[in-house]
Scaffold this motif. Structure first.
Motif, PDB file in Angstrom:
ATOM      1  N   ALA A  84       0.809  -1.215   0.000  1.00 42.40           N
ATOM      2  CA  ALA A  84       0.000   0.000   0.000  1.00 42.40           C
ATOM      3  C   ALA A  84       0.843   1.265   0.000  1.00 42.40           C
ATOM      4  O   ALA A  84       0.419   2.294  -0.551  1.00 42.40           O
ATOM      5  CB  ALA A  84      -0.942  -0.005   1.205  1.00 42.40           C
ATOM      6  N   VAL A  85       2.043   1.214   0.602  1.00 45.38           N
ATOM      7  CA  VAL A  85       2.897   2.406   0.649  1.00 45.38           C
ATOM      8  C   VAL A  85       3.954   2.407  -0.441  1.00 45.38           C
ATOM      9  O   VAL A  85       4.879   3.230  -0.425  1.00 45.38           O
ATOM     10  CB  VAL A  85       3.560   2.553   2.034  1.00 45.38           C
ATOM     11  CG1 VAL A  85       2.511   2.711   3.122  1.00 45.38           C
ATOM     12  CG2 VAL A  85       4.486   1.373   2.340  1.00 45.38           C
ATOM     13  N   GLY A  86       3.831   1.475  -1.395  1.00 44.73           N
ATOM     14  CA  GLY A  86       4.774   1.451  -2.510  1.00 44.73           C
ATOM     15  C   GLY A  86       5.996   0.599  -2.286  1.00 44.73           C
ATOM     16  O   GLY A  86       6.936   0.641  -3.089  1.00 44.73           O
ATOM     17  N   GLY A  87       5.999  -0.179  -1.208  1.00 49.15           N
ATOM     18  CA  GLY A  87       7.119  -1.065  -0.946  1.00 49.15           C
ATOM     19  C   GLY A  87       6.778  -2.495  -1.317  1.00 49.15           C
ATOM     20  O   GLY A  87       5.855  -2.761  -2.091  1.00 49.15           O
ATOM     21  N   SER A  88       7.539  -3.440  -0.734  1.00 46.26           N
ATOM     22  CA  SER A  88       7.330  -4.849  -1.052  1.00 46.26           C
ATOM     23  C   SER A  88       7.919  -5.704   0.057  1.00 46.26           C
ATOM     24  O   SER A  88       9.045  -5.452   0.511  1.00 46.26           O
ATOM     25  CB  SER A  88       8.005  -5.191  -2.389  1.00 46.26           C
ATOM     26  OG  SER A  88       8.036  -6.575  -2.619  1.00 46.26           O
ATOM     27  N   LEU A  89       7.150  -6.706   0.508  1.00 42.31           N
ATOM     28  CA  LEU A  89       7.723  -7.653   1.470  1.00 42.31           C
ATOM     29  C   LEU A  89       8.711  -8.571   0.765  1.00 42.31           C
ATOM     30  O   LEU A  89       9.785  -8.871   1.295  1.00 42.31           O
ATOM     31  CB  LEU A  89       6.613  -8.460   2.130  1.00 42.31           C
ATOM     32  CG  LEU A  89       7.062  -9.492   3.165  1.00 42.31           C
ATOM     33  CD1 LEU A  89       7.794  -8.814   4.316  1.00 42.31           C
ATOM     34  CD2 LEU A  89       5.873 -10.281   3.692  1.00 42.31           C
ATOM     35  N   GLY A  90       8.362  -9.020  -0.434  1.00 39.64           N
ATOM     36  CA  GLY A  90       9.273  -9.781  -1.276  1.00 39.64           C
ATOM     37  C   GLY A  90       9.960 -10.915  -0.549  1.00 39.64           C
ATOM     38  O   GLY A  90       9.324 -11.750   0.097  1.00 39.64           O
ATOM     39  N   ALA A  91      11.272 -10.943  -0.632  1.00 40.84           N
ATOM     40  CA  ALA A  91      12.068 -12.000  -0.019  1.00 40.84           C
ATOM     41  C   ALA A  91      12.426 -11.694   1.430  1.00 40.84           C
ATOM     42  O   ALA A  91      13.265 -12.371   2.019  1.00 40.84           O
ATOM     43  CB  ALA A  91      13.352 -12.225  -0.821  1.00 40.84           C
ATOM     44  N   GLY A  92      11.792 -10.665   2.016  1.00 42.04           N
ATOM     45  CA  GLY A  92      11.987 -10.395   3.434  1.00 42.04           C
ATOM     46  C   GLY A  92      13.243  -9.636   3.785  1.00 42.04           C
ATOM     47  O   GLY A  92      13.650  -9.629   4.947  1.00 42.04           O
ATOM     48  N   ALA A  93      13.863  -8.961   2.821  1.00 34.86           N
ATOM     49  CA  ALA A  93      15.070  -8.182   3.092  1.00 34.86           C
ATOM     50  C   ALA A  93      14.703  -6.709   3.278  1.00 34.86           C
ATOM     51  O   ALA A  93      13.925  -6.154   2.502  1.00 34.86           O
ATOM     52  CB  ALA A  93      16.068  -8.327   1.956  1.00 34.86           C
ATOM     53  N   ILE A  94      15.255  -6.086   4.318  1.00 35.67           N
ATOM     54  CA  ILE A  94      15.003  -4.684   4.636  1.00 35.67           C
ATOM     55  C   ILE A  94      16.357  -3.987   4.714  1.00 35.67           C
ATOM     56  O   ILE A  94      17.206  -4.367   5.523  1.00 35.67           O
ATOM     57  CB  ILE A  94      14.264  -4.536   5.978  1.00 35.67           C
ATOM     58  CG1 ILE A  94      12.960  -5.354   5.972  1.00 35.67           C
ATOM     59  CG2 ILE A  94      13.998  -3.078   6.291  1.00 35.67           C
ATOM     60  CD1 ILE A  94      11.922  -4.873   4.989  1.00 35.67           C
ATOM     61  N   LEU A  95      16.551  -2.952   3.873  1.00 37.98           N
ATOM     62  CA  LEU A  95      17.877  -2.325   3.778  1.00 37.98           C
ATOM     63  C   LEU A  95      17.759  -0.797   3.794  1.00 37.98           C
ATOM     64  O   LEU A  95      17.454  -0.168   2.777  1.00 37.98           O
ATOM     65  CB  LEU A  95      18.591  -2.763   2.498  1.00 37.98           C
ATOM     66  CG  LEU A  95      18.808  -4.263   2.330  1.00 37.98           C
ATOM     67  CD1 LEU A  95      17.837  -4.819   1.302  1.00 37.98           C
ATOM     68  CD2 LEU A  95      20.238  -4.543   1.884  1.00 37.98           C
ATOM     69  N   PRO A  96      17.996  -0.171   4.946  1.00 39.37           N
ATOM     70  CA  PRO A  96      18.006   1.290   4.985  1.00 39.37           C
ATOM     71  C   PRO A  96      19.345   1.856   4.514  1.00 39.37           C
ATOM     72  O   PRO A  96      20.374   1.168   4.573  1.00 39.37           O
ATOM     73  CB  PRO A  96      17.801   1.591   6.467  1.00 39.37           C
ATOM     74  CG  PRO A  96      18.429   0.411   7.164  1.00 39.37           C
ATOM     75  CD  PRO A  96      18.192  -0.778   6.270  1.00 39.37           C
ATOM     76  N   ILE A  97      19.311   3.078   4.009  1.00 38.67           N
ATOM     77  CA  ILE A  97      20.549   3.809   3.724  1.00 38.67           C
ATOM     78  C   ILE A  97      20.475   5.149   4.436  1.00 38.67           C
ATOM     79  O   ILE A  97      19.391   5.686   4.677  1.00 38.67           O
ATOM     80  CB  ILE A  97      20.788   4.010   2.213  1.00 38.67           C
ATOM     81  CG1 ILE A  97      19.632   4.782   1.573  1.00 38.67           C
ATOM     82  CG2 ILE A  97      20.992   2.685   1.518  1.00 38.67           C
ATOM     83  CD1 ILE A  97      19.912   5.193   0.132  1.00 38.67           C
ATOM     84  N   SER A  98      21.636   5.700   4.772  1.00 44.91           N
ATOM     85  CA  SER A  98      21.688   6.937   5.539  1.00 44.91           C
ATOM     86  C   SER A  98      21.569   8.152   4.629  1.00 44.91           C
ATOM     87  O   SER A  98      21.606   8.045   3.400  1.00 44.91           O
ATOM     88  CB  SER A  98      22.998   7.002   6.336  1.00 44.91           C
ATOM     89  OG  SER A  98      24.081   7.239   5.450  1.00 44.91           O
ATOM     90  N   GLN A  99      21.478   9.324   5.260  1.00 45.80           N
ATOM     91  CA  GLN A  99      21.409  10.569   4.505  1.00 45.80           C
ATOM     92  C   GLN A  99      22.750  10.931   3.865  1.00 45.80           C
ATOM     93  O   GLN A  99      22.813  11.835   3.025  1.00 45.80           O
ATOM     94  CB  GLN A  99      20.987  11.716   5.442  1.00 45.80           C
ATOM     95  CG  GLN A  99      19.629  11.545   6.084  1.00 45.80           C
ATOM     96  CD  GLN A  99      18.492  11.833   5.131  1.00 45.80           C
ATOM     97  OE1 GLN A  99      18.704  12.355   4.041  1.00 45.80           O
ATOM     98  NE2 GLN A  99      17.267  11.490   5.524  1.00 45.80           N
TER      99      GLN A  99
END
Length: 536
Positions: free
Chosen positions: A305-320
């Motif tokens: 709903a927010v334009g993301g994806s659960l997909g293969a379950g990987a979550i990867l943030p990046i910094s500013q």
């Protein structure tokens, strides 16, 4: 630079553990410890098992999210209709550099996965069980688990069970690739769309799902759908396994109930308080921005709903502090290297897309951006597997999520940020390539045949793209988008047919021998216009 993730990183849990029960006691639950932690498991009938999967809304946890009960029923119906024994396959191939959840489960709780797979095998009357893996650690753990249960691949076994080890490649995780390798072929897609439920291993109906899916089924079978539904969301009950890496202090695999705020998961791993963006679903996933992170919860529906994806379950943030386009370029280059070399949209389109992203970073301007958009559009739904589609989705999401940085690169002198390499790749930047043994498949590797377009003759008839879509796609002007290309071995005959049938005689094939003897007896054309004789 972010180092490659270990096979078994730190494991955390939010709330009460289910899949990770016992992880605080031992590093690996052998069969006796597994039974102490989880208890025995009673067999279930096929329809009873399907109803259980339906009541807990169990969907595949490998990325596609297909309802498991539909797959189970489809395999059962096909097997009964044809009068054959079905096959059960556990897909433990986890070949994205940012994914480790299935690897952790196989290494630490292999019997939970086998519980679910054996439930299905008995319910379906299957006599063959195969577990597909790509890592040495997962192969050792699963082979030990089969031995602990007294399961083997012997001909006299009531259930023949074995481990299929394939190379670490993005495309080997595809269901069709795994099935093909089990049948003795190379671990690459066959180049045609097939339904495993109807025609899988050895042509038999095949129930194939990933490791976490079978483990979730085993938990639900033990505690029942009511207790299972007490955890997580009403419409997506239970827990999910996530791999959190990128710009985090503590890369980890974490089991969380659905409905937990995504920002809380990021906080546990030590992500920046306000990340510039978060890649959700892995390298075939989608970016969401910092504002969206605060709205998202851990669930398939919420992330969609927010334009993301659960997909293969990987979550990867990046910094500013890092350039998001530069980080994405590294991934795009890796995705291009992961091509099986079978179809043009993949082994030609993905490198072209990576070059397009590089052109944008190097000041290519609006023309470079439009070229990248066109390439990403052209590769979708035209490949032999989902790799081009997932890669295109990643690129399009990058363009959409980081509009300010994109404008800085396209219209100015760049964003001024450095590329820190926080998105994990395999050591050296790429995964090991090739099939087992290290060599290219005779059928699927590139040949020494190259096909050329003579622009002085080409009239844009488009027949080449119809005959040889692995190589040629037509641009907006109706002409081929490439002037020369390597021909895959399996497509050599089609390339020759394209040359023969070109109405304008604008194609030719040459062989790059490089001092070697010709590889096979395919007719080779010399340069010049004396190629009309080939059509005789």
């Amino acid at each position: 630079m972010n180092e490659a993730l270990p096979d078994v990183p730190e494991v955390r849990v939010v709330g009460l553990p289910q899949l990770t029960s016992g992880f605080d006691l031992v590093d690996r639950l052998d069969l006796p410890m597994h039974l102490k932690v989880h208890g025995p498991l009673e067999p279930m009938g096929g329809e009873q098992l399907a109803q259980l999967a339906e009541r807990i809304n169990l969907k595949g946890r490998g990325g596609a999210g297909f309802p498991f009960h539909k797959k189970l029923r489809s395999v059962a119906e096909a097997a009964i209709k044809r009068g054959v024994r079905p096959v059960v396959v556990v897909n433990g191939s986890e070949d994205e550099p940012a994914c480790r959840k299935d690897t952790v489960l196989i290494n630490r709780a292999p019997h939970l996965i086998l519980d679910g797979a054996l439930l299905c095998a008995e319910a379906l009357g299957a006599r063959t069980l195969v577990v597909g893996v790509t890592r040495e650690s997962t192969q050792r753990s699963m082979e030990a688990a089969l031995a602990e249960r007294g399961l083997s691949n012997g001909r006299r076994s009531a259930l023949r069970a074995r481990v299929q080890r394939n190379p670490v490649r993005m495309v080997t995780g595809a269901a069709a690739s795994l099935i093909r390798s089990i049948d003795g072929g190379p671990a690459v897609p066959p180049g045609r769309k097939v339904s495993a439920s109807q025609n899988g291993v050895g042509g038999a109906p095949t129930l194939l799902s990933n490791a976490e899916t079978f483990a979730q089924l085993a938990i639900a079978a033990r505690i029942g759908p009511e207790r299972y539904g007490n955890t997580g969301l009403y419409d997506e009950p239970g827990t999910v396994m996530l791999t959190v890496s990128g710009a985090v202090a503590r890369p980890m695999v974490i089991e969380v109930p659905t409905g937990v705020p995504l920002r809380y998961v990021l906080q546990l791993a030590g992500a920046p308080p306000v990340p510039q963006g978060v890649l959700t679903g892995g390298y075939h996933g989608k970016w969401i921005d910092a504002a969206t992170v605060n709205e998202a919860i851990v669930s398939r529906n919420s992330l969609d709903a927010v334009g993301g994806s659960l997909g293969a379950g990987a979550i990867l943030p990046i910094s500013q502090d890092t350039c998001p386009l530069g980080e994405s370029l590294r991934v795009a280059q890796w995705l291009a290297e992961e091509s099986a070399g079978q179809c043009g949209p993949c082994y030609l389109g993905l490198p072209a897309a990576a070059r397009g992203m590089e052109d944008i970073l190097n000041g290519g301007g609006p023309a470079a951006l439009e070229a990248l958009k066109q390439v990403a559009k052209n590769v979708k739904r035209r490949g032999a597997c989902s790799h081009p589609d997932g890669s295109a989705m990643f690129l399009e999401s990058t363009i959409k999520a980081f509009t300010d940085d994109l404008a800085a690169h396209v219209l100015g002198n760049g964003c001024g940020r450095r590329v820190e390499g926080v998105l994990p790749l395999f050591e050296g930047g790429r995964a090991p390539t090739g099939i087992p043994g290290g060599g290219e498949s005779e059928e699927n590797g590139p040949s020494r045949q190259k096909i050329y377009v003579d622009w002085t003759l080409c009239r844009g008839h488009g027949l080449c793209a119809d005959i040889l879509p692995e190589v040629f796609q037509l641009g907006a002007d109706g002409f081929p988008t490439v002037a020369q290309a390597q021909v895959p071995r399996y497509a050599e005959a089609k390339a020759l047919r394209a040359v023969r049938r070109c109405p304008a005689l604008a194609l030719r094939i040459e062989e790059d021998t490089r001092g070697q003897a010709p590889s096979r007896n395919l007719p080779v054309l010399s340069q010049g216009r004396g190629r009309r004789a080939l059509g005789r």
